[in-house]
Write a protein that holds these residues in place. Sequence first.
Motif, PDB file in Angstrom:
ATOM      1  N   UNK A  24      -4.223   2.678  -0.960  1.00  0.00           N
ATOM      2  CA  UNK A  24      -4.472   4.078  -0.783  1.00  0.00           C
ATOM      3  C   UNK A  24      -5.240   4.637   0.060  1.00  0.00           C
ATOM      4  N   UNK A 101       2.358   7.039  -2.224  1.00  0.00           N
ATOM      5  CA  UNK A 101       2.041   7.296  -0.832  1.00  0.00           C
ATOM      6  C   UNK A 101       1.277   6.320  -0.423  1.00  0.00           C
ATOM      7  N   UNK A 103      -0.040   2.501   1.600  1.00  0.00           N
ATOM      8  CA  UNK A 103       0.725   1.705   2.678  1.00  0.00           C
ATOM      9  C   UNK A 103       0.674   0.129   2.608  1.00  0.00           C
ATOM     10  N   UNK A 170       3.893   8.668   5.709  1.00  0.00           N
ATOM     11  CA  UNK A 170       2.761   8.825   4.753  1.00  0.00           C
ATOM     12  C   UNK A 170       1.937  10.102   5.157  1.00  0.00           C
TER      13      UNK A 170
END
Lengths: 192, 192
Positions: A24, A101, A103, A170
């Motif tokens: 995050x 959201x 990665x 993102x």
Amino acid sequence: MTTMRTQADTSEQIMAAARSMVQARGYNALSFRDVAASVGVKSASVHYHFPTKGDLAAALARRYTEEGMDYLDTLLARGEDYRACLARYVAIFRRALEDGNRMCLCGIMAAENEDLPAAVRAEVAAFTNANVAWLTGLLAGRRPGTSPELARARGAAIYAAVAGAQLVARGRNDIAVYDAIMGAFADTGLFD
Amino acid sequence: MTTMRTQADTSEQIMAAARSMVQARGYNALSFRDVAASVGVKSASVHYHFPTKGDLAAALARRYTEEGMDYLDTLLARGEDYRACLARYVAIFRRALEDGNRMCLCGIMAAENEDLPAAVRAEVAAFTNANVAWLTGLLAGRRPGTSPELARARGAAIYAAVAGAQLVARGRNDIAVYDAIMGAFADTGLFD
DNA sequence: ACCTGAACACCGTTCAAGT
DNA sequence: ACCTGAACACCGTTCAAGT
């Protein structure tokens, strides 16, 4: 009969909490005190399991790579075709975005390259290498004639495309952006 | 005749030092004490010019976008053709790698999205939007028939390709990786 | 074997005080 | 107008001390 294990080890809980935090917010934003609070211990206890922040992040990256490669290998073992495998690959990085959201663990740490302890940097590079190698292998099966250099460059391009699309989507906090970008890449023939 | 200005304002020196640091190590690793030491003042003085770290980073991103778009607009004004403009665009992101393996200021901060103050996040999004819009405009001139949605998706794909390639090449600390990836994208027809 | 409180040098931030 | 020292609550890390 051995003792039942109804609860994860503290080390496992630490890794689970830390992994979610790094995906995050990145390596730099990872806080031992936050991890400790989330697990229910004090920050000094986290240092007992992982002496330094680098040790923790390196362990996270190593396991992340292992689990990811295990999944990719089962994809190949399933005998699905080239296009299906690539679609599953693209879906992996989509899933991180779906999950708050987030990665790819190693994608976000790659951006922090300069801040990483050497051991972590090495694990991040190993993840990238493993991904590019898997994609290159997939491409080699598809286009037996291609030179190793070209196949590897194309494997790296697919990895860069997925990582870049994840980064852009993102920032917009919009999965539709990821899908639109991957659609545009597909139109150019990147996945043919 | 006005006073000669033989030295940059303190604000300008702060921005120059901070920009270089963020491109190398990101927003989280930016330290007011490091910036102050590099400029030759105390960290409290940096706060006089930029009250918070967010204010400094937002100012950096805003100017970075302005300067970048100015350059891109001169490219168009020069009347060079489509391919030449795209080649120059790809070269911009290559230059950051040449400059001490650095990244695009807003690319690295995009990875830190969740950690950014809202004002910085907005500036990073504005940079991305401006880049995608410029690329989309370039594509529209090249392919007048394309739908706006498809042109924008392809513009975003080119931006994602460049950002992703920069990220991957930086992790390897090897500009040749950037060139190989961009070559592979060119082979698929991404720039046609 | 595992956990903790206390200390250390860092960080961004604030503010009264200096020129 | 610009700079500073000192303080605050944070951070990773260490370590002696507890069970």
